[in-house]
Design a protein around this motif. Sequence first.
Motif, PDB file in Angstrom:
ATOM      1  N   GLY A 168       0.811  -1.224   0.000  1.00  0.00           N
ATOM      2  CA  GLY A 168       0.000   0.000   0.000  1.00  0.00           C
ATOM      3  C   GLY A 168       0.838   1.265   0.000  1.00  0.00           C
ATOM      4  N   GLY A 169       2.147   1.120   0.110  1.00  0.00           N
ATOM      5  CA  GLY A 169       2.989   2.300   0.053  1.00  0.00           C
ATOM      6  C   GLY A 169       4.085   2.288   1.098  1.00  0.00           C
ATOM      7  N   LYS A 177       3.508  -7.404  11.048  1.00  0.00           N
ATOM      8  CA  LYS A 177       2.242  -6.745  11.389  1.00  0.00           C
ATOM      9  C   LYS A 177       1.230  -7.771  11.899  1.00  0.00           C
ATOM     10  CE  LYS A 177       0.626  -3.196   8.778  1.00  0.00           C
ATOM     11  NZ  LYS A 177      -0.005  -2.570   7.610  1.00  0.00           N
ATOM     12  N   ASN A 194      -7.570  -2.529   2.729  1.00  0.00           N
ATOM     13  CA  ASN A 194      -7.549  -1.147   2.269  1.00  0.00           C
ATOM     14  C   ASN A 194      -7.668  -1.115   0.744  1.00  0.00           C
ATOM     15  OD1 ASN A 194      -6.973   1.505   1.643  1.00  0.00           O
ATOM     16  ND2 ASN A 194      -5.271   1.694   3.089  1.00  0.00           N
ATOM     17  N   ASP A 196      -8.848   1.626  -0.916  1.00  0.00           N
ATOM     18  CA  ASP A 196      -9.236   3.017  -1.135  1.00  0.00           C
ATOM     19  C   ASP A 196      -8.518   3.618  -2.344  1.00  0.00           C
ATOM     20  OD1 ASP A 196     -10.844   5.202  -0.378  1.00  0.00           O
ATOM     21  OD2 ASP A 196      -9.074   6.237   0.360  1.00  0.00           O
ATOM     22  N   GLU A 197      -7.396   3.022  -2.710  1.00  0.00           N
ATOM     23  CA  GLU A 197      -6.636   3.425  -3.903  1.00  0.00           C
ATOM     24  C   GLU A 197      -6.832   4.885  -4.313  1.00  0.00           C
ATOM     25  OE1 GLU A 197      -4.925   0.790  -7.136  1.00  0.00           O
ATOM     26  OE2 GLU A 197      -7.005   1.059  -7.670  1.00  0.00           O
ATOM     27  N   GLY A 198      -6.251   5.768  -3.527  1.00  0.00           N
ATOM     28  CA  GLY A 198      -6.486   7.184  -3.767  1.00  0.00           C
ATOM     29  C   GLY A 198      -5.524   7.829  -4.750  1.00  0.00           C
ATOM     30  N   PHE A 282      -8.930  11.404  -0.234  1.00  0.00           N
ATOM     31  CA  PHE A 282      -7.641  10.720  -0.397  1.00  0.00           C
ATOM     32  C   PHE A 282      -7.063  10.308   0.944  1.00  0.00           C
ATOM     33  CE2 PHE A 282      -2.942  11.320  -0.579  1.00  0.00           C
ATOM     34  CZ  PHE A 282      -2.638  10.203  -1.332  1.00  0.00           C
ATOM     35  N   GLY A 285      -7.182   6.847   2.765  1.00  0.00           N
ATOM     36  CA  GLY A 285      -6.308   5.707   2.501  1.00  0.00           C
ATOM     37  C   GLY A 285      -5.341   5.488   3.650  1.00  0.00           C
ATOM     38  N   VAL A 320      -4.564  -3.890   9.158  1.00  0.00           N
ATOM     39  CA  VAL A 320      -4.894  -3.266   7.869  1.00  0.00           C
ATOM     40  C   VAL A 320      -3.844  -3.655   6.833  1.00  0.00           C
ATOM     41  CG1 VAL A 320      -5.364  -1.098   6.666  1.00  0.00           C
ATOM     42  CG2 VAL A 320      -5.820  -1.265   9.115  1.00  0.00           C
ATOM     43  N   ASN A 321      -4.290  -4.229   5.746  1.00  0.00           N
ATOM     44  CA  ASN A 321      -3.387  -4.499   4.627  1.00  0.00           C
ATOM     45  C   ASN A 321      -4.026  -4.054   3.321  1.00  0.00           C
ATOM     46  OD1 ASN A 321      -2.010  -7.359   6.173  1.00  0.00           O
ATOM     47  ND2 ASN A 321      -0.796  -5.688   5.350  1.00  0.00           N
ATOM     48  N   ASN A 322      -3.149  -3.840   2.358  1.00  0.00           N
ATOM     49  CA  ASN A 322      -3.556  -3.399   1.035  1.00  0.00           C
ATOM     50  C   ASN A 322      -4.059  -4.594   0.199  1.00  0.00           C
ATOM     51  OD1 ASN A 322      -1.964  -3.316  -1.869  1.00  0.00           O
ATOM     52  ND2 ASN A 322      -3.129  -1.476  -1.423  1.00  0.00           N
ATOM     53  N   THR A 325      -1.247  -6.689  -1.317  1.00  0.00           N
ATOM     54  CA  THR A 325      -0.578  -7.468  -0.278  1.00  0.00           C
ATOM     55  C   THR A 325      -1.377  -8.751  -0.052  1.00  0.00           C
ATOM     56  OG1 THR A 325      -0.109  -5.351   0.796  1.00  0.00           O
ATOM     57  CG2 THR A 325       0.399  -7.337   2.041  1.00  0.00           C
ATOM     58  N   GLY A 502       0.973  10.752   7.421  1.00  0.00           N
ATOM     59  CA  GLY A 502       1.755  10.493   6.229  1.00  0.00           C
ATOM     60  C   GLY A 502       1.446  11.424   5.079  1.00  0.00           C
ATOM     61  N   LEU A 503       0.255  11.992   5.059  1.00  0.00           N
ATOM     62  CA  LEU A 503      -0.090  12.879   3.952  1.00  0.00           C
ATOM     63  C   LEU A 503       0.821  14.108   3.948  1.00  0.00           C
ATOM     64  CD1 LEU A 503      -2.736  13.312   1.857  1.00  0.00           C
ATOM     65  CD2 LEU A 503      -2.965  15.261   3.319  1.00  0.00           C
TER      66      LEU A 503
HETATM   67  C1  LIG Z   1      -2.075   9.876   2.779  1.00  0.00           C
HETATM   68  C2  LIG Z   1      -1.990   8.399   2.713  1.00  0.00           C
HETATM   69  C3  LIG Z   1      -2.743   7.708   1.770  1.00  0.00           C
HETATM   70  C4  LIG Z   1      -2.714   6.328   1.703  1.00  0.00           C
HETATM   71  N1  LIG Z   1      -3.467   5.702   0.753  1.00  0.00           N
HETATM   72  C5  LIG Z   1      -3.446   4.350   0.696  1.00  0.00           C
HETATM   73  C6  LIG Z   1      -4.245   3.673  -0.272  1.00  0.00           C
HETATM   74  O1  LIG Z   1      -4.940   4.297  -1.070  1.00  0.00           O
HETATM   75  N2  LIG Z   1      -4.223   2.312  -0.292  1.00  0.00           N
HETATM   76  C7  LIG Z   1      -3.457   1.596   0.588  1.00  0.00           C
HETATM   77  O2  LIG Z   1      -3.497   0.375   0.535  1.00  0.00           O
HETATM   78  N3  LIG Z   1      -2.685   2.211   1.498  1.00  0.00           N
HETATM   79  C8  LIG Z   1      -2.661   3.565   1.588  1.00  0.00           C
HETATM   80  N4  LIG Z   1      -1.888   4.182   2.536  1.00  0.00           N
HETATM   81  C9  LIG Z   1      -1.089   3.346   3.449  1.00  0.00           C
HETATM   82  C10 LIG Z   1      -1.922   2.887   4.638  1.00  0.00           C
HETATM   83  O3  LIG Z   1      -1.847   3.865   5.660  1.00  0.00           O
HETATM   84  C11 LIG Z   1      -1.417   1.593   5.236  1.00  0.00           C
HETATM   85  O4  LIG Z   1      -0.061   1.729   5.500  1.00  0.00           O
HETATM   86  C12 LIG Z   1      -1.592   0.400   4.344  1.00  0.00           C
HETATM   87  O5  LIG Z   1      -2.923   0.248   3.975  1.00  0.00           O
HETATM   88  C13 LIG Z   1      -1.133  -0.829   5.076  1.00  0.00           C
HETATM   89  O6  LIG Z   1      -1.207  -1.959   4.247  1.00  0.00           O
HETATM   90  P1  LIG Z   1       0.104  -2.670   3.680  1.00  0.00           P
HETATM   91  O7  LIG Z   1       1.034  -2.882   4.838  1.00  0.00           O
HETATM   92  O8  LIG Z   1      -0.426  -3.950   3.128  1.00  0.00           O
HETATM   93  O9  LIG Z   1       0.672  -1.780   2.660  1.00  0.00           O
HETATM   94  C14 LIG Z   1      -1.893   5.588   2.606  1.00  0.00           C
HETATM   95  C15 LIG Z   1      -1.128   6.275   3.528  1.00  0.00           C
HETATM   96  C16 LIG Z   1      -1.158   7.660   3.592  1.00  0.00           C
HETATM   97  C17 LIG Z   1      -0.316   8.354   4.598  1.00  0.00           C
END
Ligand SMILES: Cc1cc2nc3c(=O)[nH]c(=O)nc-3n(C[C@H](O)[C@H](O)[C@H](O)COP(=O)(O)O)c2cc1C
Lengths: 597, 158
Positions: A168-169, A177, A194, A196-198, A282, A285, A320-322, A325, A502-503
């Motif tokens: 997810g980033g 986790k 997650n 939300d794919e922003g 956004f 996410g 929470v995972n993407n 993932t 994080g934003l």
């Molecule tokens: C501003 C911002 C936007 C984010 N948008 C997304 C998103 O759209 N999709 C996503 O999976 N994670 C997003 N993340 C990361 C999530 O906070 C989170 O780390 C993630 O969903 C964890 O899953 P992962 O460990 O599988 O990546 C975003 C983080 C920030 C700071």
Amino acid sequence: MAKFKKHILVCGGSTCHSLQSHIAISNLKAILVEKNLEQEIQIIETACFGFCSSGPVILILPDNTYYKCTSPADARMIVEEHFISGKKAYDLMLAESQIDGLASNPKLLASPKKQIRIALRNCGNIDPENINDYILNGGYLALGKVLKERDPQQTIDIIKKSGLRGRGGGGFPTGLKWEITSKSQADQKYVVCNADEGDPGAFMDRSILEGDPHSVIEAMAICGYSIGASKGLVYIRAEYPLAITRLKIAIAQAREYGLLGDNILDKGFDFDIELRYGAGAFVCGEETALIHSMEGMRGEPTFKPPFPSVSGYLGKPTNVNNVETFASIPVIINKGAEWFASIGTEKSKGTKVFALAGKINNVGLIEVPMGITLREIIFEIGGGIQNGKKFKAVQTGGPSGGCLTEAHLDTPIDYDNLIAAGSMMGSGGMIVMDEDDCMVSVAKFYLDFTVEESCGKCTPCRIGNKRLYEILETITQGKGTMQDIDKLKNLSYVIKDASLCGLGQTSPNPVLSTLENFWEEYIEHVTVKKCRSSQCKAMMQYIIDAEQCVGCTACARNCPVNAITGERKLAHLINQDICIKCGACVEKCKFNAINVK
Amino acid sequence: MVNIKLSDDKIIRIKDICKSFNNEGGELINVLHKTQSTFGYLPAEVQEIIARELNVSLAHVYGVVTFYSFFTMIPKGEFPISICMGTACYVRGGEKVLDEFKRELKITVGQTSDDGRFSLSCLRCVGACGLAPVVMVGEKVYGRVAPDMVKDIINEYK
Ligand SMILES: Cc1cc2nc3c(=O)[nH]c(=O)nc-3n(C[C@H](O)[C@H](O)[C@H](O)COP(=O)(O)O)c2cc1C
Ligand code: FES
């Protein structure tokens, strides 16, 4: 699939769907019926093949031929040429150069030189609305295996050993986790996906959910078993109606088959999944904001710690995972942690899905091993830059990432190298830019996005980003000074250091990376007031070359603000005070008499 | 803000929606989604009823409605036009297309034309980046839109 001789797979991903792929299906059906072939040839609607710019795309199996099928006439030609006369409908076939490299090419599965399909393994190959198709391709095997043969800790150990990091980033190790969440004591825990794919310009998660929703459901159940949760929630953007529909169908089917619900596979494990919808923000996410949004509140982030794995949804431990993932998990269980860890680089294992877009020939989805270079992605898989233009930059990581240049083309891509280069992996959006893109304007574009999307809770992000945007606006209007550039830099660091989530901590990255990599462009904008890509309107002048102008009056007639004067058959003149620089005159001039300076 | 008087059966419909989510405050966003898809927008009067039914403050409902860009308090045009301003569409000229729509319709983003037929808004990526720049009119997607196609698109709906 057995009783049919041939299969027509029609892409039903969002892009092809909007190009009326469902009409292509009815066209093909009608012609098959007319030719009495409906018992021999089956039509299946699948999801994204990866060739998003040439849709609606169909794939004929077992012949491995891709066609573009737009009109009823195309459908007829394909059926008559391909199936009846046994030749090929060459005019409608996709070019080799397009097929090579792209994600769904079955040839690649045999020789995975550049691409390896793990998260996308089923996308475009199965019918996402049919659970049997998923099961026939090894689906739910991993869940069965885990429930029968592994205890929760052993399952977590497999994920830890695989080296999988969050897609997810952030890149946080997934196994770790899970372990933290499993160790948090509570009467109820939650698994959250997650979706939300922003990141604007990225569509990996959407394609997985549209093409292979069961892989995410299966993985969420595995996660629930490992951490001791009986409830799963998918937070999905309301802007993805097709993905929502397919996910709903998949959940209903999984319940019917006893793969969700009480006492799954008679192993005494209960797990079920619900959907929650995003509403276009956004910041949702970000995981803490996402959790607040699921609770029905404004999606504002909160300070971490406590991390969601300790206190998340309704105050309970939440993992929470993407989407991507999760989609990788069943494969890791089936093929083993060692196999997964053998792909990729030392610290980043496995593959990453990227959505390749922008000024590139082959727009679409790709899945590549970590450690591949940008050059391989852009020039080999992506087929190079559109219209023979010159490559300028590639943006990764969306609004949190940065612009990389020529100099980074040979850097192996992984989480750490991208951060070292001033960008980040992000969720996988990859936007390619060419010589016509002004990098100051690109930075401004991202800041415009951040200003709009900042939730306003903390001051550095709410006000700081607005000021960054205004300074960039001044520079693109040709009114900037060298002090402005200093201010940009200082303010960026303050915002990064002082923001809550994080934003804000990443929003100045597009500014800092363009300052670093395209310093001369900023200097040109403020000193000689020049935009080398002719994007900054305020610095441009449209001038009619009196030698070339024949006085046809086309420009004057089409000027929306009547800025052009001149007698018929005599050279015309543009009044610079009135001109709004829309470019309408240039388009209408048949004599190339209007220059942009 | 638009002032409207809600008819009795509309009020009943809104209450039914709230009831279908057990009048639970935590379901506010789902209730708003459902209500907006039924009525097209969420004027203050509608928010008041929802706040009462879910037993949360009106300020909370208003706070949520204004936080999320998906929710709107003004009615959209009969044919809502959305221009994608995602990155892929931006680098392929989405802004020029937007400018052309503004000029043709004589409205800016967030406005509805005087005859109530067209409204203009921006979106962030509809996920059809392969077709950039993308424009949506209602549910219909137009791909690879160039500024000189704008007039024809609008004329389709006139
Ligand atoms: C501003 C911002 C936007 C984010 N948008 C997304 C998103 O759209 N999709 C996503 O999976 N994670 C997003 N993340 C990361 C999530 O906070 C989170 O780390 C993630 O969903 C964890 O899953 P992962 O460990 O599988 O990546 C975003 C983080 C920030 C700071
Ligand atoms: S950026 Fe416009 S559709 Fe993705």
